[in-house]
Design a protein around this motif. Structure first.
Motif, PDB file in Angstrom:
ATOM      1  N   GLU A  67     -11.609-103.896  73.920  1.00 22.51           N
ATOM      2  CA  GLU A  67     -10.792-103.703  72.836  1.00 22.51           C
ATOM      3  C   GLU A  67      -9.819-104.942  72.798  1.00 22.51           C
ATOM      4  O   GLU A  67      -8.977-105.452  72.250  1.00 22.51           O
ATOM      5  CB  GLU A  67      -9.588-102.777  72.961  1.00 22.51           C
ATOM      6  CG  GLU A  67     -10.223-101.876  72.778  1.00 22.51           C
ATOM      7  CD  GLU A  67      -9.521-100.173  73.229  1.00 22.51           C
ATOM      8  OE1 GLU A  67      -8.245-100.080  73.184  1.00 22.51           O
ATOM      9  OE2 GLU A  67      -9.871 -99.124  73.318  1.00 22.51           O
ATOM     10  N   ALA A  68      -9.685-105.722  74.327  1.00 25.54           N
ATOM     11  CA  ALA A  68      -9.159-106.826  74.663  1.00 25.54           C
ATOM     12  C   ALA A  68      -9.845-108.216  73.227  1.00 25.54           C
ATOM     13  O   ALA A  68      -8.337-108.529  73.121  1.00 25.54           O
ATOM     14  CB  ALA A  68      -8.960-107.108  76.522  1.00 25.54           C
ATOM     15  N   VAL A  69     -11.102-108.079  74.108  1.00 27.96           N
ATOM     16  CA  VAL A  69     -11.348-109.599  72.981  1.00 27.96           C
ATOM     17  C   VAL A  69     -11.246-109.141  71.713  1.00 27.96           C
ATOM     18  O   VAL A  69     -10.746-109.950  71.061  1.00 27.96           O
ATOM     19  CB  VAL A  69     -12.627-109.391  73.147  1.00 27.96           C
ATOM     20  CG1 VAL A  69     -13.545-110.394  72.913  1.00 27.96           C
ATOM     21  CG2 VAL A  69     -12.796-109.937  75.175  1.00 27.96           C
ATOM     22  N   GLU A  70     -11.420-107.850  70.987  1.00 32.29           N
ATOM     23  CA  GLU A  70     -11.735-107.518  69.688  1.00 32.29           C
ATOM     24  C   GLU A  70      -9.911-107.921  69.329  1.00 32.29           C
ATOM     25  O   GLU A  70      -9.403-108.391  67.892  1.00 32.29           O
ATOM     26  CB  GLU A  70     -11.200-105.959  69.130  1.00 32.29           C
ATOM     27  CG  GLU A  70     -10.983-105.564  67.845  1.00 32.29           C
ATOM     28  CD  GLU A  70     -11.650-104.680  68.009  1.00 32.29           C
ATOM     29  OE1 GLU A  70     -11.043-103.651  67.006  1.00 32.29           O
ATOM     30  OE2 GLU A  70     -11.925-104.058  68.450  1.00 32.29           O
ATOM     31  N   TYR A  71      -8.923-107.809  70.421  1.00 28.90           N
ATOM     32  CA  TYR A  71      -7.208-107.153  70.026  1.00 28.90           C
ATOM     33  C   TYR A  71      -7.300-109.393  69.660  1.00 28.90           C
ATOM     34  O   TYR A  71      -6.806-109.837  68.850  1.00 28.90           O
ATOM     35  CB  TYR A  71      -6.586-106.717  70.544  1.00 28.90           C
ATOM     36  CG  TYR A  71      -5.057-107.495  69.904  1.00 28.90           C
ATOM     37  CD1 TYR A  71      -3.902-106.334  69.598  1.00 28.90           C
ATOM     38  CD2 TYR A  71      -3.418-108.402  71.310  1.00 28.90           C
ATOM     39  CE1 TYR A  71      -3.278-106.623  68.615  1.00 28.90           C
ATOM     40  CE2 TYR A  71      -2.729-108.105  70.362  1.00 28.90           C
ATOM     41  CZ  TYR A  71      -2.051-107.649  69.571  1.00 28.90           C
ATOM     42  OH  TYR A  71      -0.696-107.616  69.045  1.00 28.90           O
ATOM     43  N   ILE A  72      -7.862-110.046  70.815  1.00 27.69           N
ATOM     44  CA  ILE A  72      -7.183-111.141  71.174  1.00 27.69           C
ATOM     45  C   ILE A  72      -8.076-111.707  69.633  1.00 27.69           C
ATOM     46  O   ILE A  72      -7.893-112.916  68.626  1.00 27.69           O
ATOM     47  CB  ILE A  72      -7.931-111.741  72.015  1.00 27.69           C
ATOM     48  CG1 ILE A  72      -6.801-111.604  73.251  1.00 27.69           C
ATOM     49  CG2 ILE A  72      -8.288-113.317  71.496  1.00 27.69           C
ATOM     50  CD1 ILE A  72      -7.252-110.892  75.042  1.00 27.69           C
ATOM     51  N   ASN A  73      -9.186-111.393  69.257  1.00 27.49           N
ATOM     52  CA  ASN A  73     -10.040-112.699  67.865  1.00 27.49           C
ATOM     53  C   ASN A  73      -8.744-112.019  66.674  1.00 27.49           C
ATOM     54  O   ASN A  73      -8.629-113.196  65.528  1.00 27.49           O
ATOM     55  CB  ASN A  73     -11.068-112.094  67.826  1.00 27.49           C
ATOM     56  CG  ASN A  73     -11.651-112.871  68.866  1.00 27.49           C
ATOM     57  OD1 ASN A  73     -12.093-113.659  69.709  1.00 27.49           O
ATOM     58  ND2 ASN A  73     -12.980-111.541  69.277  1.00 27.49           N
TER      59      ASN A  73
END
Length: 58
Positions: free
Chosen positions: A26-32
């Motif tokens: 979820e963190a990677v998705e948000y950052i992307n």
């Protein structure tokens, strides 16, 4: 992260908060989607990993 009376405090959210990031994916998705995400609380309210995760997990 704030220093209150000599103690460092993590400002997080509750696990069931809709804006809570609950895992690394979820963190990677948000950052992307956003482009970047500061680790700690800053001048922009709610715009940090600290403010989007549960404090107990830091």
């Amino acid at each position: 992260m704030g220093n209150e009376a000599g103690e460092w405090i993590i400002h997080g959210v509750k696990w069931n908060d809709p804006k809570c990031i609950q895992d690394v994916d979820e963190a990677v998705e948000y950052i992307n989607r956003v482009g970047f995400l500061p680790l700690f609380k800053n001048e922009i309210p709610g715009f940090s990993l600290e403010e989007r995760t549960v404090a107990e997990y830091w």
